[in-house]
Scaffold this motif. Sequence first.
Motif, short mmCIF file in Angstrom:
data_model
loop_
_atom_site.label_atom_id
_atom_site.label_comp_id
_atom_site.label_asym_id
_atom_site.label_seq_id
_atom_site.Cartn_x
_atom_site.Cartn_y
_atom_site.Cartn_z
N LEU A 1 53.76 54.26 62.74
CA LEU A 1 54.13 54.55 61.36
C LEU A 1 53.07 55.43 60.69
O LEU A 1 53.40 56.38 59.96
N ALA A 2 51.80 55.13 60.96
CA ALA A 2 50.72 55.95 60.39
C ALA A 2 50.87 57.38 60.86
O ALA A 2 50.72 58.33 60.08
N ALA A 3 51.17 57.55 62.16
CA ALA A 3 51.31 58.90 62.70
C ALA A 3 52.45 59.64 62.01
O ALA A 3 52.28 60.78 61.56
N ALA A 4 53.59 58.98 61.89
CA ALA A 4 54.75 59.64 61.28
C ALA A 4 54.45 60.02 59.83
O ALA A 4 54.66 61.17 59.42
N LEU A 5 53.92 59.07 59.06
CA LEU A 5 53.66 59.33 57.64
C LEU A 5 52.57 60.39 57.46
O LEU A 5 52.70 61.30 56.64
N ALA A 6 51.47 60.25 58.23
CA ALA A 6 50.33 61.12 58.00
C ALA A 6 50.62 62.55 58.47
O ALA A 6 50.17 63.50 57.85
N VAL A 7 51.38 62.70 59.56
CA VAL A 7 51.71 64.06 60.01
C VAL A 7 52.61 64.72 58.97
O VAL A 7 52.40 65.87 58.58
N TYR B 1 47.14 52.19 56.73
CA TYR B 1 46.20 52.80 55.78
C TYR B 1 44.99 53.39 56.52
O TYR B 1 44.59 54.53 56.30
N ALA B 2 44.41 52.59 57.42
CA ALA B 2 43.18 53.04 58.07
C ALA B 2 43.44 54.14 59.09
O ALA B 2 42.68 55.10 59.19
N ALA B 3 44.53 53.99 59.85
CA ALA B 3 44.78 54.96 60.93
C ALA B 3 45.28 56.29 60.37
O ALA B 3 45.18 57.32 61.04
N ALA B 4 45.82 56.27 59.16
CA ALA B 4 46.41 57.49 58.62
C ALA B 4 45.35 58.56 58.29
O ALA B 4 45.62 59.74 58.43
N TRP B 5 44.14 58.14 57.88
CA TRP B 5 43.16 59.12 57.39
C TRP B 5 42.82 60.20 58.39
O TRP B 5 42.95 61.39 58.07
N PRO B 6 42.36 59.85 59.61
CA PRO B 6 42.01 60.94 60.53
C PRO B 6 43.20 61.84 60.86
O PRO B 6 43.05 63.05 60.97
N ILE B 7 44.41 61.23 60.98
CA ILE B 7 45.58 62.04 61.31
C ILE B 7 45.89 62.98 60.16
O ILE B 7 46.13 64.17 60.36
N LEU B 8 45.85 62.45 58.95
CA LEU B 8 46.15 63.26 57.76
C LEU B 8 45.19 64.45 57.65
O LEU B 8 45.61 65.60 57.53
N LEU B 9 43.89 64.15 57.72
CA LEU B 9 42.90 65.21 57.50
C LEU B 9 42.97 66.27 58.59
O LEU B 9 42.86 67.47 58.33
N ASN B 10 43.19 65.83 59.84
CA ASN B 10 43.27 66.80 60.93
C ASN B 10 44.55 67.63 60.84
O ASN B 10 44.54 68.82 61.17
N ILE C 1 46.45 67.76 65.44
CA ILE C 1 47.11 66.46 65.25
C ILE C 1 46.71 65.52 66.38
O ILE C 1 46.43 64.34 66.16
N ALA C 2 46.63 66.07 67.59
CA ALA C 2 46.25 65.23 68.74
C ALA C 2 44.84 64.67 68.55
O ALA C 2 44.57 63.51 68.85
N THR C 3 43.93 65.51 68.02
CA THR C 3 42.57 65.02 67.76
C THR C 3 42.61 63.86 66.77
O THR C 3 41.98 62.83 66.98
N GLY C 4 43.37 64.04 65.69
CA GLY C 4 43.48 62.97 64.70
C GLY C 4 44.04 61.70 65.32
O GLY C 4 43.54 60.60 65.06
N LEU C 5 45.05 61.86 66.16
CA LEU C 5 45.66 60.69 66.79
C LEU C 5 44.67 60.00 67.72
O LEU C 5 44.65 58.77 67.81
N ARG C 6 43.83 60.78 68.40
CA ARG C 6 42.86 60.17 69.31
C ARG C 6 41.81 59.38 68.53
O ARG C 6 41.43 58.28 68.91
N VAL C 7 41.33 59.95 67.41
CA VAL C 7 40.34 59.25 66.59
C VAL C 7 40.94 57.97 66.02
O VAL C 7 40.27 56.94 65.91
N SER C 8 42.22 58.02 65.66
CA SER C 8 42.86 56.88 65.01
C SER C 8 43.13 55.71 65.94
O SER C 8 43.24 54.57 65.49
#
Lengths: 258, 247
Positions: free
Chosen positions: A71-77, A129-138, A177-184
């Motif tokens: 869900l974080a991935a879908a929302l943040a992307v 909430y927590a996982a969304a940040w790196p995905i969003l920013l990347n 996006i992949a980088t953000g997903l890996r960090v998350s």
Amino acid sequence: MRADRRFNLAGLGVFAALLLLWELYSRAGGVESYLPPPSAALKALTEPNVARALFGHLAGTLGRFLGGYLLAAALAVAAGVVLGYSRFAYSVSEVIIELLRPMPSVAIIPVAILCLGIGDAMMIAVTIYAAAWPILLNTIDGVRNLDRTLVDTGRTFGLGRVKILWQVALPAAAPYIATGLRVSLPIALILVTTSEMVAGVNGLGFFILDEERSLRPANMYAGIVVVALLGYALNRLFVAVEARALAWKRGLQAKGEA
Amino acid sequence: MRPSKISGFVALLAVVAAWELVARAGLVNPLLFPAMSKILASFLALLASGEIPAQIARSMERAAAGYFLAATVCIPLGVAMGLSERVYRALEVVVETLRPVPPPVVIPVAMLFLGIGDGMKIFVIFFSCAWPILLNTIDGVRNIDGLLVDTARTFGLARGRTILKVVLPAAAPQIMTGLRISLSITLILVVISEMIGSTDGIGYFILNAQRRLKVDQMYAGMIALALLGYILNQAFLFVSKRLLRGR
């Protein structure tokens, strides 16, 4: 790197020696209450009732992890594409993002308990909430660094705004996006286990803390082995999926460099 | 100020004002979302009474101890593992086995060994900070231009001096990256460990305020935590710019 990397005899030797030392030390006695021998933890792992319980907790943790992370991935992307693409949307939300970002994400747990009570919804919400940040920013970064020529080419070929987002911006931002997903990924696992410890009734985090409080350290270590395996497996899975999903990109770059 | 910044602040003010109005109009449960003015008043009162500064000071003691311990252990270890393939391979399996353990589950283990005192929290912070510092140091040392080390040797520099004068400065940017990642991890883990096993510190303060339904104090604690995170990050950027000057 050398070719004989696959089999690391020295490394395995050191690892085995440490385990052996631990085994001997705790068998010598006096430390059972906090340091049972590793063989006892392994034995706990194979006991039918412990194994069954662990399997249930594993399923709970994995379900919450997948729910929160996906869900974080879908929302943040989605949000990241919009914020990266529209200057207006970005300038409006920039200050709010900069204010929320430095707060350690776990501090949101008490708020989530208040609003959602104790249960899966709360744990999934804090994970999102927590996982969304790196995905969003990347994602924002990826879309902002988009090659304008790509967009213009798409427009020349008569693509609409939405199609450009889907077929041009999103694929071009994919490595970011992949980088953000890996960090998350590890962040999501941290949040799931933490919320299970703070306010859970099942899950590996709950199990590990509960066994510690019930003074069954062998079971606690068995739980840690399982959660480490879960972390390892999720990471391997991610690397494999990423390699397949971005294979086209690498081929393109190799051709471009040649 | 850039015009984009201005619209950002306008948006922020709008959010704060909307919160205030919605809370005052009674559209949301005041138990969950007290008016923003009440939260800010509570924040200022807790700041003036010394409550928040005291809790933050407790958290920072633990955070600093764990963080600097991780740096002093992992930078030398990372240099050794980066320079010597033998050392690297000897420790590789141990590192790869421990690394995927999510740090919060180390808390119960640390509680068994160390109780719920400062030692437990320092150990947990150490454990979670160790990996980014270690792996980035290894990477940074490995990617050093071999010519640099050879030149140092040609000029007759001893091994210890080569490491201090050539290897460490060359790997510094990547070591700083590791230290920066670890800084935000430190803050997360100090809060988690204070939520699970503590009687003071800002993490305990926030969770305890929630349990006593002092919701305005809970939000006040979160504001303090966000400010702390921001200040620490800025301080780190300032220090690292000075350290890496001339690079």
